[in-house]
Design an enzyme around this catalytic site. Structure first.
Site, PDB file in Angstrom:
ATOM      1  CD  GLU A   1      -3.088   0.832   0.252  1.00  0.00           C
ATOM      2  OE1 GLU A   1      -2.500   1.547  -0.575  1.00  0.00           O
ATOM      3  OE2 GLU A   1      -4.299   0.961   0.486  1.00  0.00           O
ATOM      4  CG  ASP A   2      -0.943   4.861  -1.406  1.00  0.00           C
ATOM      5  OD1 ASP A   2      -1.674   4.126  -0.701  1.00  0.00           O
ATOM      6  OD2 ASP A   2      -1.410   5.786  -2.104  1.00  0.00           O
TER       7      ASP A   2
ATOM      8  CG  ASP B   1      -5.556   8.553   6.563  1.00  0.00           C
ATOM      9  OD1 ASP B   1      -6.228   8.677   7.601  1.00  0.00           O
ATOM     10  OD2 ASP B   1      -5.118   9.535   5.937  1.00  0.00           O
TER      11      ASP B   1
ATOM     12  CG  PHE C   1      -3.400  15.531   2.060  1.00  0.00           C
ATOM     13  CD1 PHE C   1      -4.232  14.421   2.027  1.00  0.00           C
ATOM     14  CD2 PHE C   1      -2.930  16.044   0.860  1.00  0.00           C
ATOM     15  CE1 PHE C   1      -4.595  13.834   0.827  1.00  0.00           C
ATOM     16  CE2 PHE C   1      -3.294  15.471  -0.345  1.00  0.00           C
ATOM     17  CZ  PHE C   1      -4.127  14.361  -0.356  1.00  0.00           C
TER      18      PHE C   1
ATOM     19  NE  ARG D   1      -2.250   8.981  -8.857  1.00  0.00           N
ATOM     20  CZ  ARG D   1      -2.926   8.538  -7.808  1.00  0.00           C
ATOM     21  NH1 ARG D   1      -2.295   8.112  -6.742  1.00  0.00           N
ATOM     22  NH2 ARG D   1      -4.257   8.543  -7.816  1.00  0.00           N
TER      23      ARG D   1
END
Ligand code: XMP
Ligand code: MG
Length: 178
Positions: free
Chosen positions: A102-103, A106, A156, A169
């Site tokens: 996963e990136d 959260d 964020f 990205r």
């Protein structure tokens, strides 16, 4: 890299590409050690994880395969409300050693919905590797990453595969909202 603007927001440097690359080498070394003599299948979750997955994958010296899935969530009729469908899960998982890539974790909601899909296919083992985790934001406590490149504050971030409304990205480092 200086401050940059993406759409209506400003982002400032957070983690350099050099720090990212040396940390990913460390994570890859841990995986190589933990899975020595075994074969692994990485399942990377699109879109965000593709940059991390590509770099992590190339640090692996064990036998490693990779596959990509895209998760689509829609309002279902179950009590929990959200249903996740995995697009591209054609790979056979039974008796294989799986590492989910996963990136960012959260709240943990995405993985919490996706992991049962993996478990029901009888893998030999399942671990989670994530580029980032935000421990203070985690709500789904059943989700615990086994390999975390960086734990970050609940802010964020964009770059290195992560986006703000589709953009950012391609930034090679990690930037944080100013
Ligand atoms: P959950 O809450 O399901 O969130 O663990 C995972 C997904 O939320 C997105 N996300 C972010 N994307 N910068 C981003 O570009 C962030 O700081 C961020 N926090 C959460 C991301 O799509 C991730 O897969
Ligand atoms: Mg994502």
């Amino acid at each position: 890299m200086e401050r940059i603007k993406i759409l209506d927001k400003s982002f400032v440097p957070f983690i350099s590409k050099e720090e990212i690359s040396s940390r990913i080498a460390e994570v890859g070394a841990m995986i190589n050690k933990d899975y020595e003599g075994k074969q692994v299948l990485l399942i990377a979750i699109l879109n965000g994880s593709f940059v991390f997955a590509a770099d992590l994958f190339r640090t692996l010296t064990i036998d490693a395969a990779i596959s990509f899935v895209k998760l689509a969530s829609y309002k279902g009729t179950t009590s929990t409300g959200n249903v996740i469908t995995a697009i591209g899960m054609e790979e056979r998982l039974n008796d294989r050693h799986i590492i989910i890539v996963e990136d960012i974790i959260d709240t943990g909601k995405t993985l919490s919905a996706f992991m049962p899909e993996i478990y029901q296919r009888d893998p030999a083992s399942v671990k989670i590797a994530t580029f980032l985790s935000k421990p203070d934001a985690l709500q789904y406590k059943d989700i615990k990453a086994d390999y975390v490149a960086f734990e970050i504050e609940n802010k964020f971030v964009v770059g290195y595969g992560l986006d703000y409304d589709g953009y950012g990205r391609n930034i090679p480092s990690l930037m944080v909202l100013e």
